[in-house]
Design a protein around this motif. Structure first.
Motif, PDB file in Angstrom:
ATOM      1  N   SER A 178     -13.196  30.519  -9.737  1.00 18.81           N
ATOM      2  CA  SER A 178     -12.615  31.640  -9.001  1.00 18.81           C
ATOM      3  C   SER A 178     -13.001  31.591  -7.526  1.00 18.81           C
ATOM      4  CB  SER A 178     -13.085  32.963  -9.622  1.00 18.81           C
ATOM      5  OG  SER A 178     -12.606  34.065  -8.884  1.00 18.81           O
ATOM      6  N   THR A 179     -14.271  31.307  -7.257  1.00 23.46           N
ATOM      7  CA  THR A 179     -14.756  31.260  -5.871  1.00 23.46           C
ATOM      8  C   THR A 179     -14.137  30.111  -5.092  1.00 23.46           C
ATOM      9  OG1 THR A 179     -16.859  32.239  -6.562  1.00 23.46           O
ATOM     10  CG2 THR A 179     -16.823  31.110  -4.440  1.00 23.46           C
ATOM     11  N   LEU A 180     -14.077  28.928  -5.693  1.00 19.03           N
ATOM     12  CA  LEU A 180     -13.514  27.765  -5.017  1.00 19.03           C
ATOM     13  C   LEU A 180     -12.011  27.909  -4.775  1.00 19.03           C
ATOM     14  CD1 LEU A 180     -15.474  24.943  -6.870  1.00 19.03           C
ATOM     15  CD2 LEU A 180     -15.730  25.623  -4.474  1.00 19.03           C
ATOM     16  N   ALA A 181     -11.349  28.663  -5.624  1.00 14.27           N
ATOM     17  CA  ALA A 181      -9.923  28.913  -5.423  1.00 14.27           C
ATOM     18  C   ALA A 181      -9.677  29.914  -4.305  1.00 14.27           C
ATOM     19  CB  ALA A 181      -9.286  29.411  -6.717  1.00 14.27           C
ATOM     20  N   LEU A 182     -10.649  30.791  -4.064  1.00 14.13           N
ATOM     21  CA  LEU A 182     -10.447  31.902  -3.128  1.00 14.13           C
ATOM     22  C   LEU A 182     -11.021  31.646  -1.736  1.00 14.13           C
ATOM     23  CD1 LEU A 182      -9.751  34.932  -2.556  1.00 14.13           C
ATOM     24  CD2 LEU A 182     -12.009  35.480  -3.455  1.00 14.13           C
ATOM     25  N   VAL A 183     -12.298  31.275  -1.653  1.00 15.90           N
ATOM     26  CA  VAL A 183     -13.011  31.332  -0.376  1.00 15.90           C
ATOM     27  C   VAL A 183     -12.601  30.260   0.633  1.00 15.90           C
ATOM     28  CG1 VAL A 183     -15.299  31.308   0.707  1.00 15.90           C
ATOM     29  CG2 VAL A 183     -14.963  32.485  -1.465  1.00 15.90           C
TER      30      VAL A 183
ATOM     31  N   PHE B 241      -5.381  30.289 -10.595  1.00 16.67           N
ATOM     32  CA  PHE B 241      -6.799  30.000 -10.822  1.00 16.67           C
ATOM     33  C   PHE B 241      -7.674  31.224 -10.574  1.00 16.67           C
ATOM     34  CE2 PHE B 241      -5.510  25.514 -10.526  1.00 16.67           C
ATOM     35  CZ  PHE B 241      -6.223  24.998 -11.594  1.00 16.67           C
ATOM     36  N   VAL B 242      -7.357  32.033  -9.552  1.00 14.73           N
ATOM     37  CA  VAL B 242      -8.155  33.231  -9.280  1.00 14.73           C
ATOM     38  C   VAL B 242      -8.044  34.215 -10.438  1.00 14.73           C
ATOM     39  CG1 VAL B 242      -8.359  35.270  -7.806  1.00 14.73           C
ATOM     40  CG2 VAL B 242      -8.090  33.009  -6.775  1.00 14.73           C
ATOM     41  N   HIS B 243      -6.800  34.542 -10.841  1.00  8.51           N
ATOM     42  CA  HIS B 243      -6.614  35.512 -11.921  1.00  8.51           C
ATOM     43  C   HIS B 243      -6.998  34.925 -13.279  1.00  8.51           C
ATOM     44  CE1 HIS B 243      -5.043  38.294  -9.147  1.00  8.51           C
ATOM     45  NE2 HIS B 243      -3.835  37.791  -9.033  1.00  8.51           N
TER      46      HIS B 243
ATOM     47  N   TYR C  80     -14.774  42.544  -5.321  1.00  6.05           N
ATOM     48  CA  TYR C  80     -14.825  42.595  -6.783  1.00  6.05           C
ATOM     49  C   TYR C  80     -14.633  41.214  -7.401  1.00  6.05           C
ATOM     50  CZ  TYR C  80      -9.964  42.332  -8.637  1.00  6.05           C
ATOM     51  OH  TYR C  80      -8.727  41.914  -9.049  1.00  6.05           O
ATOM     52  N   LEU C  81     -14.104  40.270  -6.627  1.00  8.68           N
ATOM     53  CA  LEU C  81     -13.999  38.900  -7.123  1.00  8.68           C
ATOM     54  C   LEU C  81     -15.264  38.098  -6.840  1.00  8.68           C
ATOM     55  CD1 LEU C  81     -10.324  38.042  -6.060  1.00  8.68           C
ATOM     56  CD2 LEU C  81     -11.171  38.284  -8.395  1.00  8.68           C
ATOM     57  N   LEU C  82     -15.883  38.336  -5.671  1.00  2.64           N
ATOM     58  CA  LEU C  82     -17.015  37.512  -5.254  1.00  2.64           C
ATOM     59  C   LEU C  82     -18.370  38.088  -5.652  1.00  2.64           C
ATOM     60  CD1 LEU C  82     -15.834  36.503  -1.655  1.00  2.64           C
ATOM     61  CD2 LEU C  82     -15.734  35.142  -3.748  1.00  2.64           C
ATOM     62  N   LEU C  83     -18.487  39.421  -5.653  1.00  3.99           N
ATOM     63  CA  LEU C  83     -19.786  40.037  -5.917  1.00  3.99           C
ATOM     64  C   LEU C  83     -20.356  39.673  -7.289  1.00  3.99           C
ATOM     65  CD1 LEU C  83     -21.733  41.843  -4.356  1.00  3.99           C
ATOM     66  CD2 LEU C  83     -20.748  43.818  -5.533  1.00  3.99           C
ATOM     67  N   PRO C  84     -19.561  39.742  -8.387  1.00  2.00           N
ATOM     68  CA  PRO C  84     -20.126  39.338  -9.686  1.00  2.00           C
ATOM     69  C   PRO C  84     -20.594  37.892  -9.696  1.00  2.00           C
ATOM     70  CG  PRO C  84     -18.081  40.542  -9.982  1.00  2.00           C
ATOM     71  CD  PRO C  84     -18.182  40.256  -8.519  1.00  2.00           C
ATOM     72  N   SER C  85     -19.827  36.999  -9.056  1.00  4.69           N
ATOM     73  CA  SER C  85     -20.203  35.582  -9.035  1.00  4.69           C
ATOM     74  C   SER C  85     -21.515  35.367  -8.303  1.00  4.69           C
ATOM     75  CB  SER C  85     -19.094  34.760  -8.363  1.00  4.69           C
ATOM     76  OG  SER C  85     -17.866  34.920  -9.039  1.00  4.69           O
TER      77      SER C  85
END
Length: 311
Positions: free
Chosen positions: A73-78, A103-105, A279-284
């Protein structure tokens, strides 16, 4: 009005954080810091689980899979977000946009399914400890992992396929990444199937998964109440504490972000966008910290590795 038909040559424009364009460089410091923390934290957990034979247990194998989902998720987003902030590289091809969205969802769905599997793991550990190794065999962990992956693919794959049928009359996405609903809002054709399916996925993933997790912990609490020894109660609760914190870190920001979208009409759009990224990055970022603090085995392995480096 200029109409853009779906094609392989169509390009969207990601605006980043509208209203804070002048602050993109400063925002990049926060995003890059979180990115490094996620890579290092999750990488350390994965390395320990892969190299330490004592951590080859169902709980830690599921934890390692959770870390993999976080990294995907992180590599797809950041990286694309940082390109927007640093180089003003806002264009993204339609196929790349749909792939990023998938990939993010998809990773978010897999993460949620793994949290359900981990709740089942904690239920067996507390309620049926004598049969733990029999029930949670390596083959069952493999099936749980496969089920989480298949769930993510089956639920999210229709989203880009449904988007392919739309006609877009706007190409500017007011966000840092290709979110499903952000793309649906750009279409000038009939989007009702897309909206209904998006709502169906949210209800199925968040609603059903949270219900299953809640059911598991209701059974755990019922078993804990029956324990007569104070030490046994503390041990049972400590066994579940790390997973409970991870659940709060995973679902808390997502529910808060969803709530602000529906009732926070006076909140600026850039605040909504930043919350969606959080909400996508904080849990990771928090997951490896939580398990590093709460799980003695991981603390001991990290301390041992540090002693080797300093020796």
């Amino acid at each position: 009005m200029l109409i853009f038909n779906q094609s392989n040559f169509m390009t969207f424009t990601l605006m980043g954080v509208p209203g804070l364009e002048g602050q993109h460089l400063w925002l990049s410091l926060s995003f890059s810091s979180m990115f490094l923390a996620i890579l290092i934290g999750n990488g350390v957990i994965l390395f320990l689980v892969a190299t330490e034979a004592t951590l080859h247990t169902p709980m830690y194998l599921l934890l390692a899979l959770l870390m993999v989902a976080d990294l995907v998720s992180t590599l797809a987003l950041v990286p694309k977000t940082l390109c927007i902030f640093w180089f003003n590289d806002q264009d993204i091809a339609a196929n790349a946009c749909f792939t990023q969205m998938f990939f993010v969802h998809g990773a978010s769905v897999v993460r949620s399914a793994l949290l359900v599997a981990m709740a089942f793991d904690r239920y067996v550990a507390v309620c049926k400890p004598l049969h733990y190794n029999t029930i949670l065999s390596y083959s069952l962990v493999g099936w749980l992992a496969l089920g989480a992956l298949v769930k993510g693919i089956i639920l999210i794959l229709p989203m880009p396929l449904l988007l392919q049928r739309l006609t877009f009359c706007r190409m500017i996405i007011p966000d840092t990444y290709c979110d499903h609903m952000s793309l649906v809002k750009l279409a000038c054709s009939h989007t009702r199937p897309n909206r209904i399916y998006g709502l169906f996925v949210i209800l199925l993933v968040v609603g059903l998964d949270l219900m299953l997790i809640g059911f598991s912990y209701a059974l755990i609490l019922q078993a804990v109440v029956r324990l007569k020894s104070q030490d046994a109660i503390c041990k049972a609760l400590n066994t579940c504490s790390a997973h409970v914190f991870v659940i709060v870190a995973s679902y808390g920001p997502a529910l808060f972000s969803s709530l602000t979208h529906r009732i926070g009409h006076n909140i600026p759009s850039h605040a909504h966008i930043l919350l969606a990224n959080l909400y996508l990055l904080l849990p990771s970022m928090l997951n490896p910290i939580i398990y590093g603090i709460k799980m003695k085995e991981i603390r001991d392995k990290v301390a041992r590795c540090l002693r080797r480096e300093t020796a």
